[in-house]
Motif scaffolding. Structure first.
Motif, PDB file in Angstrom:
ATOM      1  N   TRP A   1     -31.956  25.025 -76.638  1.00 14.68           N
ATOM      2  CA  TRP A   1     -31.696  26.386 -77.120  1.00 14.68           C
ATOM      3  C   TRP A   1     -32.818  26.846 -78.043  1.00 14.68           C
ATOM      4  CZ3 TRP A   1     -28.863  30.496 -76.094  1.00 14.68           C
ATOM      5  CH2 TRP A   1     -28.880  31.543 -77.029  1.00 14.68           C
ATOM      6  N   ASN A   2     -33.224  25.998 -78.952  1.00 13.35           N
ATOM      7  CA  ASN A   2     -34.302  26.360 -79.876  1.00 13.35           C
ATOM      8  C   ASN A   2     -35.617  26.603 -79.136  1.00 13.35           C
ATOM      9  OD1 ASN A   2     -32.620  26.153 -82.116  1.00 13.35           O
ATOM     10  ND2 ASN A   2     -33.125  24.003 -82.475  1.00 13.35           N
ATOM     11  N   SER A   3     -35.881  25.820 -78.111  1.00  7.27           N
ATOM     12  CA  SER A   3     -37.139  25.968 -77.376  1.00  7.27           C
ATOM     13  C   SER A   3     -37.178  27.242 -76.539  1.00  7.27           C
ATOM     14  CB  SER A   3     -37.377  24.749 -76.476  1.00  7.27           C
ATOM     15  OG  SER A   3     -36.460  24.717 -75.403  1.00  7.27           O
ATOM     16  N   GLN A   4     -36.011  27.694 -76.068  1.00  4.66           N
ATOM     17  CA  GLN A   4     -36.000  28.880 -75.206  1.00  4.66           C
ATOM     18  C   GLN A   4     -36.180  30.179 -75.979  1.00  4.66           C
ATOM     19  OE1 GLN A   4     -32.841  31.159 -74.336  1.00  4.66           O
ATOM     20  NE2 GLN A   4     -32.483  30.765 -76.506  1.00  4.66           N
ATOM     21  N   THR A   5     -36.044  30.113 -77.300  1.00  2.48           N
ATOM     22  CA  THR A   5     -36.227  31.333 -78.096  1.00  2.48           C
ATOM     23  C   THR A   5     -37.677  31.819 -78.085  1.00  2.48           C
ATOM     24  OG1 THR A   5     -36.541  30.018 -80.113  1.00  2.48           O
ATOM     25  CG2 THR A   5     -34.310  30.782 -79.636  1.00  2.48           C
TER      26      THR A   5
ATOM     27  N   LYS B   1     -33.987  27.444 -68.502  1.00  6.54           N
ATOM     28  CA  LYS B   1     -33.632  26.856 -69.800  1.00  6.54           C
ATOM     29  C   LYS B   1     -32.128  26.967 -70.037  1.00  6.54           C
ATOM     30  CE  LYS B   1     -37.561  25.575 -71.830  1.00  6.54           C
ATOM     31  NZ  LYS B   1     -37.811  24.208 -72.349  1.00  6.54           N
ATOM     32  N   ARG B   2     -31.585  28.123 -69.755  1.00  6.98           N
ATOM     33  CA  ARG B   2     -30.149  28.325 -69.947  1.00  6.98           C
ATOM     34  C   ARG B   2     -29.344  27.424 -69.014  1.00  6.98           C
ATOM     35  NH1 ARG B   2     -28.408  32.991 -72.506  1.00  6.98           N
ATOM     36  NH2 ARG B   2     -29.912  33.490 -74.154  1.00  6.98           N
TER      37      ARG B   2
ATOM     38  N   TYR C   1     -26.001  22.631 -68.378  1.00  6.72           N
ATOM     39  CA  TYR C   1     -25.841  21.260 -67.875  1.00  6.72           C
ATOM     40  C   TYR C   1     -25.364  20.326 -68.986  1.00  6.72           C
ATOM     41  CZ  TYR C   1     -27.508  16.571 -66.539  1.00  6.72           C
ATOM     42  OH  TYR C   1     -27.610  15.225 -66.305  1.00  6.72           O
ATOM     43  N   HIS C   2     -26.012  20.375 -70.145  1.00 12.16           N
ATOM     44  CA  HIS C   2     -25.642  19.489 -71.250  1.00 12.16           C
ATOM     45  C   HIS C   2     -24.293  19.883 -71.866  1.00 12.16           C
ATOM     46  CE1 HIS C   2     -29.271  17.124 -71.205  1.00 12.16           C
ATOM     47  NE2 HIS C   2     -30.001  18.215 -71.191  1.00 12.16           N
ATOM     48  N   ASP C   3     -24.037  21.175 -71.971  1.00 12.46           N
ATOM     49  CA  ASP C   3     -22.743  21.611 -72.505  1.00 12.46           C
ATOM     50  C   ASP C   3     -21.600  21.219 -71.570  1.00 12.46           C
ATOM     51  OD1 ASP C   3     -23.884  22.692 -74.760  1.00 12.46           O
ATOM     52  OD2 ASP C   3     -23.888  24.759 -74.035  1.00 12.46           O
TER      53      ASP C   3
ATOM     54  N   PHE D   1     -24.971  32.492 -70.040  1.00 11.07           N
ATOM     55  CA  PHE D   1     -26.159  33.211 -69.599  1.00 11.07           C
ATOM     56  C   PHE D   1     -26.261  34.617 -70.197  1.00 11.07           C
ATOM     57  CE2 PHE D   1     -25.137  29.960 -66.533  1.00 11.07           C
ATOM     58  CZ  PHE D   1     -26.372  29.349 -66.331  1.00 11.07           C
ATOM     59  N   LEU D   2     -25.423  34.897 -71.193  1.00 10.83           N
ATOM     60  CA  LEU D   2     -25.517  36.173 -71.899  1.00 10.83           C
ATOM     61  C   LEU D   2     -26.737  36.191 -72.810  1.00 10.83           C
ATOM     62  CD1 LEU D   2     -21.775  36.609 -72.983  1.00 10.83           C
ATOM     63  CD2 LEU D   2     -22.925  37.687 -71.030  1.00 10.83           C
ATOM     64  N   ASP D   3     -27.181  37.387 -73.204  1.00 15.21           N
ATOM     65  CA  ASP D   3     -28.325  37.490 -74.116  1.00 15.21           C
ATOM     66  C   ASP D   3     -28.055  36.760 -75.419  1.00 15.21           C
ATOM     67  OD1 ASP D   3     -29.875  38.895 -72.367  1.00 15.21           O
ATOM     68  OD2 ASP D   3     -29.413  40.870 -73.187  1.00 15.21           O
ATOM     69  N   SER D   4     -26.842  36.915 -75.950  1.00 14.14           N
ATOM     70  CA  SER D   4     -26.489  36.279 -77.222  1.00 14.14           C
ATOM     71  C   SER D   4     -25.152  35.551 -77.089  1.00 14.14           C
ATOM     72  CB  SER D   4     -26.417  37.324 -78.341  1.00 14.14           C
ATOM     73  OG  SER D   4     -27.645  37.988 -78.504  1.00 14.14           O
TER      74      SER D   4
END
Length: 228
Positions: free
Chosen positions: A78-82, A101-102, A107-109, A193-196
């Protein structure tokens, strides 16, 4: 791992060291929860009952190790995709780097959800096993582990609010994630896959669930440490 491998406290020290090395390689850190050295010293002298509780804690520790990795990977990605630039009003479907990335976070979640929920069944069982073999036997044979724990916990003197209040959290987690992901058509995909996605109450619950688990494991370590 069984008694064939573990024959002394020194073997437990080795296990803890290996686990720490493994987690540092995978996540860059190693959390101290489920102190196997203390558990061994407190429980093994209590013969069969103590040994059974100890090996249940060892199993819990191994599952927690895997859970840590899924939690870490989800947060790290998540941090890397920002840093991925997304044009204003651009659909995530038109940004392949961001979508991938999402998808990896998803996958991990998705792995985290059933493992996390399984941890709670193990924890409830361990708490009752510490109390007595009979309590655990009833719990283990019950169709609904939550209902069994709620009923049996009333007979266990050390199960105060720090432990019993977990049932509300487990029920909310089941209603939001476990039932949906395992038995229905899933809820995680609806906001991953939402923006936020972190603005949704579901995602907040998913991420905060880690803190609930950590607090419980801390309480469990204290309970074991205080065994006379």
């Amino acid at each position: 791992m069984t008694t064939e491998i573990i024959k002394s406290l020194n073997d437990i020290v080795k296990i803890e060291k290996h686990i720490s090395v493994f987690l540092n390689r995978k996540t860059g850190t190693s959390l101290p929860y489920i102190n196997l050295e203390v558990a061994y010293e407190k429980l093994i002298p209590s013969e069969n009952h103590g040994s059974r509780v100890f090996f249940a804690l060892l199993d819990l520790k191994m599952n927690f190790v895997i859970l840590q990795i899924d939690s870490f990977n989800s947060g790290a990605i998540w941090n890397s995709q920002t840093s991925i630039k997304k044009e204003e009003n651009q659909s995530i479907l038109d940004n392949s780097n961001l979508f991938l990335k999402r998808l990896e976070i998803y996958y991990h979640d998705s792995n985290f959800i059933p493992r996390y929920r399984a941890m709670w069944d193990k924890i409830m069982g361990i708490l009752l096993l510490i109390s007595s073999e009979e309590h655990y036997k009833i719990y283990n044979s019950s169709k609904s582990k939550k209902k069994a724990f709620k009923k049996l916990s009333k007979e266990v003197h050390f199960l105060n609010d720090n432990f019993i209040n977990i049932l509300e959290h487990i029920q909310e987690f089941d209603d939001t994630f476990r039932t949906q992901e395992i038995h229905r058509f899933g809820s995680l995909r609806k906001f991953s896959f939402l923006d936020s996605p972190h603005n949704s109450k579901e995602y907040i619950l998913l991420k905060n669930s880690w803190n609930v688990m950590i607090q419980m494991l801390s309480n469990l370590d204290i309970l074991i440490k205080n065994i006379k």
